[in-house]
Design an enzyme around this catalytic site. Structure first.
Site, PDB file in Angstrom:
ATOM      1  N   GLY A 134      43.044  31.559  42.337  1.00  0.00           N
ATOM      2  CA  GLY A 134      44.095  32.495  42.101  1.00  0.00           C
ATOM      3  C   GLY A 134      45.184  32.391  43.090  1.00  0.00           C
ATOM      4  O   GLY A 134      45.314  31.242  43.722  1.00  0.00           O
TER       5      GLY A 134
ATOM      6  N   GLY B  93      48.162  34.259  46.065  1.00  0.00           N
ATOM      7  CA  GLY B  93      48.227  34.758  47.345  1.00  0.00           C
ATOM      8  C   GLY B  93      47.951  33.642  48.291  1.00  0.00           C
ATOM      9  O   GLY B  93      48.080  32.273  48.175  1.00  0.00           O
TER      10      GLY B  93
ATOM     11  N   GLU C  19      44.348  28.698  35.740  1.00  0.00           N
ATOM     12  CA  GLU C  19      45.139  29.132  35.075  1.00  0.00           C
ATOM     13  C   GLU C  19      46.637  28.809  35.805  1.00  0.00           C
ATOM     14  O   GLU C  19      47.277  28.423  35.299  1.00  0.00           O
ATOM     15  CB  GLU C  19      45.255  30.793  34.739  1.00  0.00           C
ATOM     16  CG  GLU C  19      45.130  31.622  35.948  1.00  0.00           C
ATOM     17  CD  GLU C  19      44.948  32.989  35.944  1.00  0.00           C
ATOM     18  OE1 GLU C  19      43.963  33.302  35.073  1.00  0.00           O
ATOM     19  OE2 GLU C  19      45.679  33.702  36.366  1.00  0.00           O
TER      20      GLU C  19
ATOM     21  N   GLY D 206      43.920  36.613  34.904  1.00  0.00           N
ATOM     22  CA  GLY D 206      42.524  35.882  34.679  1.00  0.00           C
ATOM     23  C   GLY D 206      41.384  36.154  35.326  1.00  0.00           C
ATOM     24  O   GLY D 206      40.405  34.945  35.358  1.00  0.00           O
TER      25      GLY D 206
HETATM   26  N1  COA Z   1      44.128  49.382  50.670  1.00  0.00           N
HETATM   27  C1  COA Z   1      45.489  49.509  50.889  1.00  0.00           C
HETATM   28  N2  COA Z   1      46.418  48.525  50.791  1.00  0.00           N
HETATM   29  C2  COA Z   1      45.590  47.073  50.613  1.00  0.00           C
HETATM   30  C3  COA Z   1      44.580  46.947  50.497  1.00  0.00           C
HETATM   31  C4  COA Z   1      43.378  48.119  50.597  1.00  0.00           C
HETATM   32  N3  COA Z   1      42.234  48.109  50.328  1.00  0.00           N
HETATM   33  N4  COA Z   1      44.103  45.692  50.157  1.00  0.00           N
HETATM   34  C5  COA Z   1      45.259  44.905  50.246  1.00  0.00           C
HETATM   35  N5  COA Z   1      46.382  45.881  50.371  1.00  0.00           N
HETATM   36  C6  COA Z   1      47.897  45.756  50.627  1.00  0.00           C
HETATM   37  C7  COA Z   1      48.098  44.679  51.699  1.00  0.00           C
HETATM   38  O1  COA Z   1      48.426  45.327  53.102  1.00  0.00           O
HETATM   39  C8  COA Z   1      49.461  44.117  51.228  1.00  0.00           C
HETATM   40  O2  COA Z   1      50.319  44.997  51.688  1.00  0.00           O
HETATM   41  P1  COA Z   1      51.905  44.766  52.027  1.00  0.00           P
HETATM   42  O3  COA Z   1      52.398  43.753  50.943  1.00  0.00           O
HETATM   43  O4  COA Z   1      52.521  46.008  52.385  1.00  0.00           O
HETATM   44  O5  COA Z   1      51.541  44.018  53.443  1.00  0.00           O
HETATM   45  C9  COA Z   1      49.138  44.158  49.911  1.00  0.00           C
HETATM   46  O6  COA Z   1      48.180  45.085  49.365  1.00  0.00           O
HETATM   47  C10 COA Z   1      48.721  42.654  49.420  1.00  0.00           C
HETATM   48  O7  COA Z   1      47.558  42.498  49.862  1.00  0.00           O
HETATM   49  P2  COA Z   1      47.416  40.970  50.269  1.00  0.00           P
HETATM   50  O8  COA Z   1      45.858  40.644  50.843  1.00  0.00           O
HETATM   51  O9  COA Z   1      48.371  40.216  50.823  1.00  0.00           O
HETATM   52  O10 COA Z   1      47.510  40.240  48.720  1.00  0.00           O
HETATM   53  P3  COA Z   1      47.549  39.180  47.884  1.00  0.00           P
HETATM   54  O11 COA Z   1      48.772  38.376  47.754  1.00  0.00           O
HETATM   55  O12 COA Z   1      46.403  38.017  48.621  1.00  0.00           O
HETATM   56  O13 COA Z   1      47.011  39.458  46.586  1.00  0.00           O
HETATM   57  C11 COA Z   1      45.666  40.540  44.909  1.00  0.00           C
HETATM   58  C12 COA Z   1      45.746  39.983  46.373  1.00  0.00           C
HETATM   59  C13 COA Z   1      44.241  41.311  44.714  1.00  0.00           C
HETATM   60  C14 COA Z   1      46.841  41.528  44.693  1.00  0.00           C
HETATM   61  C15 COA Z   1      45.808  39.573  43.852  1.00  0.00           C
HETATM   62  O14 COA Z   1      44.890  38.371  44.491  1.00  0.00           O
HETATM   63  C16 COA Z   1      45.697  39.750  42.554  1.00  0.00           C
HETATM   64  O15 COA Z   1      46.614  40.239  41.869  1.00  0.00           O
HETATM   65  N6  COA Z   1      44.444  39.542  42.049  1.00  0.00           N
HETATM   66  C17 COA Z   1      44.398  40.080  40.606  1.00  0.00           C
HETATM   67  C18 COA Z   1      44.786  39.082  39.434  1.00  0.00           C
HETATM   68  C19 COA Z   1      43.834  37.806  39.654  1.00  0.00           C
HETATM   69  O16 COA Z   1      42.967  37.850  40.369  1.00  0.00           O
HETATM   70  N7  COA Z   1      44.312  36.782  38.805  1.00  0.00           N
HETATM   71  C20 COA Z   1      43.597  35.440  38.896  1.00  0.00           C
HETATM   72  C21 COA Z   1      44.278  34.330  39.533  1.00  0.00           C
HETATM   73  S1  COA Z   1      45.861  34.180  39.230  1.00  0.00           S
END
Ligand code: COA
Length: 437
Positions: free
Chosen positions: A216, A218, A239, A337
């Site tokens: 994924g 991040g 993906e 995805g």
């Molecule tokens: N409660 C409150 N805030 C939270 C949190 C929680 N439990 N978990 C994360 N956050 C906040 C973080 O502090 C961060 O905030 P900031 O931007 O102000 O620092 C933000 O949310 C992003 O967290 P982070 O862990 O850096 O996210 P990431 O870039 O690793 O992405 C997802 C994580 C879940 C958002 C991302 O993987 C996603 O969109 N997944 C769904 C789609 C997917 O899985 N697709 C398949 C692959 S492409």
């Protein structure tokens, strides 16, 4: 000039002229993110601002930053119904100036036409080859929809890589086009932390030689890639294609030799990364991009053995429900995805899916493992689909486990400072059995 170049010249307009080919109330769809046709949309926003066009519905996975049509004042003229929510659109959706269309990524090409006819398919592409073909370049995801649209408009971008695969459109299928030299957007991630690296190492233990990877987005995938450098014969069916995947190919770790389908090729549907990555993808026969309804079809994913699907999430509760797309009721992302690959991994012989996350958020103040999901949080991967959850404290393997067993496993990988409270809350709502099992 050959026949195709003549046809190209006949269809060539400026972005401003092309924007006049849109009508009020058109339903429009674009591919991906990096390939957003920014020059056409800028001109269209200018026309909308002058009151020449209104009521346009626009679907794209994730728009780029600072697009004029994303101004809240524009939302009645060009209304974004996003297929994923990302940084430029989180507040727009939350404030009610744009909307989100929930759909498993792989099913978007089926679900968008449910809303009615598609008037315009508009996207950026690479330059045309001598046979009259343009590559969809950095995103082939929704490209299947160009065949359903009444009109097809292209923005030919000279900085777009020419990516191979089921990723081409012919000049004869195009109504009008314009040209752009605006460099396509790039994405870079920050430095890896110690916690990221620890998670990467734990995930890497679950990836045997010969496994077929989906990663994924991040920071997490970069940490995982770093921990995979001593593996052999890995494959890619994903993906998204990432900078880390390029590193694994260049290091000889990925050779796709043990795949059952597309042997010798890395398969993906879109990319978002560095310029270096785009140059690597350009005319590279080892990598193929395909429409998302193909790459993300669980039946296709499951045809490779030992699939390892690795994604991330916002929070998980002790019922093992995974929320990856909202912070409470505020939409923060989309299903993407994630579920397509969780289900594909289940169908794969020896397959496993992994949700990898830090145990805490907000500088350690919040546990990402909660007794119950935050009020309003959306369930992305249900407890019936979830397989493994990994934090820097280890792995919770949940398949075949009862609710009580799952709760105990999840508490064991929570940050130690939250474990006692989680156990108290779990007992308070009787998730953990009273008979000690
Ligand atoms: N409660 C409150 N805030 C939270 C949190 C929680 N439990 N978990 C994360 N956050 C906040 C973080 O502090 C961060 O905030 P900031 O931007 O102000 O620092 C933000 O949310 C992003 O967290 P982070 O862990 O850096 O996210 P990431 O870039 O690793 O992405 C997802 C994580 C879940 C958002 C991302 O993987 C996603 O969109 N997944 C769904 C789609 C997917 O899985 N697709 C398949 C692959 S492409």
């Amino acid at each position: 000039m050959n026949k195709w170049q003549e046809l190209y010249a006949k269809k060539l307009l400026t972005a401003g002229q092309l924007s006049r080919k849109f009508n009020s109330n058109d339903r429009c769809v674009s591919n991906g993110q990096v390939v957003e046709p920014v020059e056409i949309l800028k001109s269209l926003a200018e026309r909308a601002n002058m009151g020449q066009v209104e009521g346009i519905e626009y679907h794209i996975l994730a728009p780029q930053k600072h697009q004029p049509y994303l101004d809240p004042g524009m939302s009645k003229k060009i209304h974004l119904n996003a297929l994923f929510v990302s940084r430029p659109t989180i507040d727009l959706v939350w404030d009610g100036y744009a909307d989100y269309l929930p759909s498993f990524y792989g099913e978007i090409p089926k679900n968008v036409p449910e809303r009615g006819d598609i008037d315009v398919f508009v996207t950026s592409v690479s330059t045309m080859d001598r046979h009259g073909y343009f590559s969809f370049g950095a995103a082939a995801d929704l490209s299947a929809l160009h065949r359903e649209a009444k009109r097809v408009f292209l923005e030919v971008n000279s900085t777009m890589p020419r990516v191979h695969g089921n990723c081409f459109i012919h000049i004869s299928e195009v109504d009008f086009l314009c040209e752009s030299k605006t460099p396509i957007s790039e994405k870079y991630y920050g430095e890896l932390t110690e916690i990221d690296c620890r998670i990467g190492e734990i995930v890497a233990r679950e990836i045997p030689d010969g496994a077929c990877l989906q990663l994924g987005f991040g920071q997490m995938p970069n940490a995982i890639v770093r921990a995979l450098m001593d593996k052999k014969d890995l494959g890619i069916h994903s993906e998204m294609f990432t900078d880390g995947m390029m590193d694994l190919i260049e290091a000889g770790v990925v050779n796709n030799s043990r795949k059952s389908i597309h042997v010798g090729k890395s398969i993906a549907s879109f990319t978002n990364g560095s310029r270096n990555l785009y140059d690597f993808l350009d005319d590279n026969p080892g990598i193929e991009f395909h429409p998302i309804n193909y790459t993300n079809d669980p039946m296709i994913i499951g045809r490779n053995d030992n699939v390892r699907s690795i994604n991330s999430c916002i929070e998980v509760d002790l019922f093992s429900q995974v929320c990856s797309e909202s912070i409470g009721p505020k939409t923060f992302s989309g299903v993407g995805g994630q579920v397509d690959f969780v289900r594909g991994a289940k169908l794969s012989k020896g397959g496993k899916s992994i949700i990898a996350m830090k145990s805490t958020a907000k500088n350690g103040e919040i546990s990402k493992i909660k007794a119950v999901l935050t009020k309003g949080a959306v369930v992305t991967t249900s407890r019936n689909d979830v397989d493994n959850i990994i934090t820097e404290y280890g792995i919770a393997s949940l398949r075949g486990k009862t609710c009580s067993e799952r709760a105990k496993e999840l508490i064991s990988i929570a940050h130690p400072k939250f474990r006692e409270q989680l156990e108290k809350e779990a007992r308070g709502i009787n998730i953990i059995s009273k008979n000690g099992r």
